[in-house]
Scaffold this motif. Structure first.
Motif, PDB file in Angstrom:
ATOM      1  N   LYS A 147       0.930  -1.263  -0.115  1.00 52.05           N
ATOM      2  CA  LYS A 147      -0.026   0.017  -0.277  1.00 52.05           C
ATOM      3  C   LYS A 147       0.954   1.418   0.000  1.00 52.05           C
ATOM      4  N   TYR A 148       1.799   1.280   1.012  1.00 47.68           N
ATOM      5  CA  TYR A 148       2.561   2.466   1.071  1.00 47.68           C
ATOM      6  C   TYR A 148       3.698   2.877  -0.017  1.00 47.68           C
ATOM      7  N   LYS A 149       4.089   1.621  -0.698  1.00 49.49           N
ATOM      8  CA  LYS A 149       4.940   1.693  -2.025  1.00 49.49           C
ATOM      9  C   LYS A 149       4.037   2.014  -3.099  1.00 49.49           C
ATOM     10  N   ALA A 150       2.711   1.708  -3.347  1.00 48.13           N
ATOM     11  CA  ALA A 150       2.000   2.054  -4.410  1.00 48.13           C
ATOM     12  C   ALA A 150       1.675   3.572  -4.390  1.00 48.13           C
ATOM     13  N   GLU A 151       1.286   3.819  -3.168  1.00 48.12           N
ATOM     14  CA  GLU A 151       1.021   5.399  -2.975  1.00 48.12           C
ATOM     15  C   GLU A 151       2.133   6.299  -3.293  1.00 48.12           C
ATOM     16  N   ALA A 152       3.095   5.790  -2.875  1.00 48.21           N
ATOM     17  CA  ALA A 152       4.521   6.745  -3.305  1.00 48.21           C
ATOM     18  C   ALA A 152       4.946   6.935  -4.545  1.00 48.21           C
ATOM     19  N   GLU A 153       4.493   5.637  -5.512  1.00 42.85           N
ATOM     20  CA  GLU A 153       4.805   5.669  -6.629  1.00 42.85           C
ATOM     21  C   GLU A 153       3.490   6.199  -7.835  1.00 42.85           C
ATOM     22  N   GLY A 154       2.401   6.674  -7.035  1.00 42.62           N
ATOM     23  CA  GLY A 154       1.439   7.044  -7.748  1.00 42.62           C
ATOM     24  C   GLY A 154       0.527   6.057  -8.548  1.00 42.62           C
ATOM     25  N   LYS A 155       0.634   4.799  -7.916  1.00 40.21           N
ATOM     26  CA  LYS A 155      -0.020   3.688  -8.615  1.00 40.21           C
ATOM     27  C   LYS A 155      -1.412   3.382  -7.819  1.00 40.21           C
ATOM     28  N   VAL A 156      -2.250   2.569  -8.281  1.00 42.51           N
ATOM     29  CA  VAL A 156      -3.525   2.472  -7.946  1.00 42.51           C
ATOM     30  C   VAL A 156      -3.479   1.265  -6.888  1.00 42.51           C
ATOM     31  N   TYR A 157      -3.915   1.195  -5.683  1.00 43.46           N
ATOM     32  CA  TYR A 157      -4.010   0.146  -4.683  1.00 43.46           C
ATOM     33  C   TYR A 157      -5.443  -0.038  -4.248  1.00 43.46           C
ATOM     34  N   LEU A 158      -6.229  -1.354  -4.649  1.00 40.90           N
ATOM     35  CA  LEU A 158      -7.537  -1.432  -4.468  1.00 40.90           C
ATOM     36  C   LEU A 158      -7.673  -2.490  -3.678  1.00 40.90           C
ATOM     37  N   GLU A 159      -8.578  -2.522  -2.757  1.00 40.42           N
ATOM     38  CA  GLU A 159      -9.042  -3.508  -1.542  1.00 40.42           C
ATOM     39  C   GLU A 159     -10.313  -4.157  -2.141  1.00 40.42           C
ATOM     40  N   VAL A 160     -10.278  -5.301  -2.665  1.00 39.41           N
ATOM     41  CA  VAL A 160     -11.539  -5.991  -2.672  1.00 39.41           C
ATOM     42  C   VAL A 160     -12.205  -6.685  -1.425  1.00 39.41           C
ATOM     43  N   ASP A 161     -13.464  -6.270  -1.034  1.00 38.03           N
ATOM     44  CA  ASP A 161     -14.090  -6.658   0.317  1.00 38.03           C
ATOM     45  C   ASP A 161     -13.745  -8.249   0.569  1.00 38.03           C
ATOM     46  N   ARG A 162     -13.719  -8.434   1.738  1.00 40.32           N
ATOM     47  CA  ARG A 162     -13.501 -10.053   2.056  1.00 40.32           C
ATOM     48  C   ARG A 162     -14.496 -10.843   1.989  1.00 40.32           C
ATOM     49  N   PHE A 163     -15.649 -10.053   1.638  1.00 35.82           N
ATOM     50  CA  PHE A 163     -16.818 -11.040   1.815  1.00 35.82           C
ATOM     51  C   PHE A 163     -17.222 -11.274   0.227  1.00 35.82           C
ATOM     52  N   PHE A 164     -16.459 -10.782  -0.917  1.00 37.12           N
ATOM     53  CA  PHE A 164     -16.665 -10.959  -2.337  1.00 37.12           C
ATOM     54  C   PHE A 164     -16.204 -12.494  -2.403  1.00 37.12           C
ATOM     55  N   PRO A 165     -17.344 -13.437  -3.153  1.00 38.65           N
ATOM     56  CA  PRO A 165     -17.109 -14.578  -3.243  1.00 38.65           C
ATOM     57  C   PRO A 165     -15.914 -15.229  -4.234  1.00 38.65           C
ATOM     58  N   SER A 166     -14.662 -14.777  -4.094  1.00 40.46           N
ATOM     59  CA  SER A 166     -13.655 -15.052  -5.161  1.00 40.46           C
ATOM     60  C   SER A 166     -13.442 -16.650  -5.529  1.00 40.46           C
ATOM     61  N   THR A 167     -13.561 -17.217  -4.312  1.00 41.10           N
ATOM     62  CA  THR A 167     -13.336 -18.696  -4.349  1.00 41.10           C
ATOM     63  C   THR A 167     -14.705 -19.677  -4.728  1.00 41.10           C
ATOM     64  N   HIS A 168     -15.709 -18.786  -5.011  1.00 38.69           N
ATOM     65  CA  HIS A 168     -17.182 -19.617  -4.999  1.00 38.69           C
ATOM     66  C   HIS A 168     -17.698 -18.917  -6.270  1.00 38.69           C
ATOM     67  N   LEU A 169     -17.022 -18.421  -7.357  1.00 36.87           N
ATOM     68  CA  LEU A 169     -17.402 -18.307  -8.482  1.00 36.87           C
ATOM     69  C   LEU A 169     -16.463 -18.837  -9.536  1.00 36.87           C
ATOM     70  N   CYS A 170     -17.020 -19.386 -10.599  1.00 34.04           N
ATOM     71  CA  CYS A 170     -16.141 -19.850 -11.782  1.00 34.04           C
ATOM     72  C   CYS A 170     -15.473 -18.501 -12.707  1.00 34.04           C
ATOM     73  N   SER A 171     -14.216 -18.448 -12.989  1.00 31.21           N
ATOM     74  CA  SER A 171     -13.730 -17.356 -13.480  1.00 31.21           C
ATOM     75  C   SER A 171     -14.257 -17.250 -14.804  1.00 31.21           C
ATOM     76  N   GLU A 172     -14.601 -18.507 -15.459  1.00 31.11           N
ATOM     77  CA  GLU A 172     -15.058 -18.318 -17.057  1.00 31.11           C
ATOM     78  C   GLU A 172     -16.591 -17.922 -16.993  1.00 31.11           C
ATOM     79  N   THR A 173     -17.287 -18.503 -16.206  1.00 34.38           N
ATOM     80  CA  THR A 173     -18.627 -18.178 -16.367  1.00 34.38           C
ATOM     81  C   THR A 173     -19.415 -17.373 -15.522  1.00 34.38           C
TER      82      THR A 173
END
Length: 183
Positions: free
Chosen positions: A75-101
Protein backbone atom coordinates in the motif's frame (compact mmCIF):
# COMPACT_ATOMS: atom_id res chain seq x y z
CA UNK A 1 18.49 -20.59 35.77
CA UNK A 2 20.65 -17.53 35.92
CA UNK A 3 23.83 -19.31 34.82
CA UNK A 4 26.20 -17.92 32.23
CA UNK A 5 25.54 -20.88 29.91
CA UNK A 6 21.82 -20.15 29.96
CA UNK A 7 22.42 -16.46 29.17
CA UNK A 8 24.70 -17.45 26.30
CA UNK A 9 22.10 -19.86 24.91
CA UNK A 10 19.38 -17.19 25.26
CA UNK A 11 21.46 -14.67 23.29
CA UNK A 12 22.18 -17.30 20.61
CA UNK A 13 18.47 -18.09 20.19
CA UNK A 14 17.64 -14.36 20.09
CA UNK A 15 20.24 -13.85 17.35
CA UNK A 16 18.73 -16.67 15.25
CA UNK A 17 15.20 -15.27 15.66
CA UNK A 18 16.45 -11.79 14.72
CA UNK A 19 18.06 -13.18 11.56
CA UNK A 20 14.82 -14.94 10.59
CA UNK A 21 12.80 -11.75 11.14
CA UNK A 22 15.27 -9.69 9.10
CA UNK A 23 15.31 -12.14 6.20
CA UNK A 24 11.48 -12.27 6.19
CA UNK A 25 11.26 -8.46 6.15
CA UNK A 26 13.88 -8.30 3.38
CA UNK A 27 11.91 -10.77 1.26
CA UNK A 28 8.63 -8.88 1.78
CA UNK A 29 10.28 -5.56 0.87
CA UNK A 30 11.80 -7.01 -2.31
CA UNK A 31 8.59 -8.76 -3.37
CA UNK A 32 6.40 -5.69 -2.73
CA UNK A 33 8.86 -3.49 -4.64
CA UNK A 34 8.81 -5.91 -7.59
CA UNK A 35 5.00 -6.00 -7.66
CA UNK A 36 4.71 -2.21 -7.47
CA UNK A 37 7.32 -1.71 -10.21
CA UNK A 38 5.68 -4.17 -12.59
CA UNK A 39 2.00 -3.15 -12.19
CA UNK A 40 -0.10 0.00 -12.54
CA UNK A 41 -3.08 -1.35 -10.59
CA UNK A 42 -2.65 -3.63 -7.57
CA UNK A 43 -5.70 -5.51 -6.32
CA UNK A 44 -5.70 -7.37 -3.01
CA UNK A 45 -8.37 -8.93 -0.85
CA UNK A 46 -8.69 -7.18 2.50
CA UNK A 47 -8.52 -10.23 4.71
CA UNK A 48 -9.09 -10.08 8.46
CA UNK A 49 -5.63 -11.35 9.41
CA UNK A 50 -6.27 -10.91 13.14
CA UNK A 51 -9.36 -13.10 12.92
CA UNK A 52 -7.58 -15.68 10.77
CA UNK A 53 -4.78 -16.01 13.35
CA UNK A 54 -7.39 -17.15 15.88
CA UNK A 55 -7.69 -20.43 13.96
CA UNK A 56 -5.19 -22.54 15.91
CA UNK A 57 -4.39 -24.82 12.97
CA UNK A 58 -3.50 -21.92 10.63
CA UNK A 59 -2.17 -19.33 13.08
CA UNK A 60 1.52 -20.20 12.84
CA UNK A 61 1.53 -20.42 9.04
CA UNK A 62 -0.34 -17.10 8.67
CA UNK A 63 1.95 -15.34 11.15
CA UNK A 64 5.07 -16.73 9.48
CA UNK A 65 4.04 -15.43 6.08
CA UNK A 66 3.44 -11.88 7.34
CA UNK A 67 0.32 -11.05 5.31
CA UNK A 68 -0.51 -7.92 7.25
CA UNK A 69 2.99 -6.51 6.86
CA UNK A 70 3.02 -7.40 3.15
CA UNK A 71 -0.23 -5.55 2.42
CA UNK A 72 1.04 -2.52 4.35
CA UNK A 73 4.26 -2.50 2.33
CA UNK A 74 2.34 -2.82 -0.95
CA UNK A 75 0.00 0.00 0.00
CA UNK A 76 2.60 2.58 0.95
CA UNK A 77 4.91 1.73 -1.97
CA UNK A 78 2.05 1.95 -4.47
CA UNK A 79 0.97 5.29 -3.00
CA UNK A 80 4.51 6.66 -3.18
CA UNK A 81 4.78 5.66 -6.86
CA UNK A 82 1.35 7.06 -7.79
CA UNK A 83 -0.03 3.62 -8.60
CA UNK A 84 -3.55 2.39 -7.83
CA UNK A 85 -3.96 0.13 -4.78
CA UNK A 86 -7.42 -1.43 -4.48
CA UNK A 87 -8.82 -3.66 -1.79
CA UNK A 88 -11.66 -6.00 -2.70
CA UNK A 89 -13.98 -6.68 0.21
CA UNK A 90 -13.31 -9.91 2.10
CA UNK A 91 -16.91 -11.01 1.57
CA UNK A 92 -16.60 -11.01 -2.23
CA UNK A 93 -17.05 -14.70 -3.22
CA UNK A 94 -13.77 -15.02 -5.14
CA UNK A 95 -13.42 -18.77 -4.50
CA UNK A 96 -17.11 -19.50 -5.02
CA UNK A 97 -17.41 -18.21 -8.61
CA UNK A 98 -16.15 -19.80 -11.81
CA UNK A 99 -13.75 -17.33 -13.43
CA UNK A 100 -14.98 -18.33 -16.91
CA UNK A 101 -18.77 -18.29 -16.46
CA UNK A 102 -19.05 -16.16 -13.28
CA UNK A 103 -21.68 -18.60 -12.06
CA UNK A 104 -21.69 -19.76 -8.43
CA UNK A 105 -19.92 -22.98 -7.50
CA UNK A 106 -21.03 -25.53 -4.92
CA UNK A 107 -19.50 -25.18 -1.46
CA UNK A 108 -16.05 -26.77 -1.12
CA UNK A 109 -13.83 -27.37 1.85
CA UNK A 110 -10.41 -25.74 2.16
CA UNK A 111 -8.78 -29.07 1.36
CA UNK A 112 -10.14 -28.95 -2.23
CA UNK A 113 -7.32 -27.35 -4.25
CA UNK A 114 -8.70 -27.96 -7.76
CA UNK A 115 -12.20 -28.59 -9.03
CA UNK A 116 -14.23 -29.17 -12.17
CA UNK A 117 -16.75 -26.44 -12.86
CA UNK A 118 -20.26 -27.92 -13.24
CA UNK A 119 -21.17 -25.13 -15.70
CA UNK A 120 -18.27 -25.02 -18.16
CA UNK A 121 -16.62 -28.39 -17.42
CA UNK A 122 -13.11 -26.91 -17.08
CA UNK A 123 -10.78 -27.95 -14.29
CA UNK A 124 -9.67 -24.91 -12.27
CA UNK A 125 -7.00 -24.48 -9.64
CA UNK A 126 -8.77 -22.94 -6.66
CA UNK A 127 -6.14 -20.24 -5.99
CA UNK A 128 -5.72 -19.21 -9.62
CA UNK A 129 -9.50 -19.09 -10.08
CA UNK A 130 -9.81 -16.82 -7.01
CA UNK A 131 -6.94 -14.60 -8.24
CA UNK A 132 -8.62 -14.13 -11.63
CA UNK A 133 -11.93 -13.27 -9.93
CA UNK A 134 -10.21 -10.75 -7.62
CA UNK A 135 -8.38 -9.14 -10.54
CA UNK A 136 -11.58 -8.80 -12.56
CA UNK A 137 -13.53 -7.43 -9.60
CA UNK A 138 -10.79 -4.94 -8.74
CA UNK A 139 -10.57 -3.69 -12.33
CA UNK A 140 -14.37 -3.44 -12.45
CA UNK A 141 -14.40 -1.37 -9.25
CA UNK A 142 -11.60 0.85 -10.53
CA UNK A 143 -13.30 1.38 -13.91
CA UNK A 144 -16.65 2.23 -12.31
CA UNK A 145 -15.08 4.63 -9.83
CA UNK A 146 -17.90 3.96 -7.38
CA UNK A 147 -16.33 1.36 -5.14
CA UNK A 148 -19.54 -0.68 -5.12
CA UNK A 149 -19.02 -4.40 -4.89
CA UNK A 150 -20.44 -6.82 -7.45
CA UNK A 151 -22.33 -8.70 -4.78
CA UNK A 152 -24.59 -5.64 -4.35
CA UNK A 153 -23.76 -4.99 -0.71
CA UNK A 154 -21.18 -2.94 1.03
CA UNK A 155 -19.97 -4.68 4.16
CA UNK A 156 -16.72 -2.88 4.83
CA UNK A 157 -16.09 -2.20 8.54
CA UNK A 158 -16.29 1.58 8.31
CA UNK A 159 -19.34 1.53 6.04
CA UNK A 160 -17.26 3.31 3.43
CA UNK A 161 -16.13 2.42 -0.02
CA UNK A 162 -13.48 0.11 -1.33
CA UNK A 163 -11.06 2.65 -2.62
CA UNK A 164 -7.69 3.44 -4.03
CA UNK A 165 -5.20 5.24 -1.85
CA UNK A 166 -4.93 7.91 -4.54
CA UNK A 167 -8.12 9.43 -5.88
CA UNK A 168 -6.22 11.17 -8.67
CA UNK A 169 -5.11 7.79 -10.02
CA UNK A 170 -8.61 7.26 -11.42
CA UNK A 171 -8.82 8.59 -15.00
CA UNK A 172 -10.99 11.60 -15.60
CA UNK A 173 -12.18 13.45 -18.68
CA UNK A 174 -10.44 16.70 -17.71
CA UNK A 175 -6.95 15.34 -18.27
CA UNK A 176 -7.65 13.23 -21.34
CA UNK A 177 -6.03 13.91 -24.69
CA UNK A 178 -9.39 14.51 -26.39
CA UNK A 179 -10.20 17.49 -24.16
CA UNK A 180 -6.76 19.01 -24.77
CA UNK A 181 -7.07 18.59 -28.55
CA UNK A 182 -10.46 20.34 -28.66
CA UNK A 183 -9.14 23.53 -27.04
Amino acid sequence: KGSNSRQKARRLVARVHNKIANSRADFLHKLSRKIVNENQVIVVENLAVKNMVRNHSLAKAISDVGWGMFSTLLKYKAEAEGKVYLEVDRFFPSTHLCSETLLPLPKMGLDVRSFECPHCGQIHDRDINAAINLKNEGLRIWASGTGASASGRNVSPKGGRIRSTLSEAIPSEAGSHSSIASR
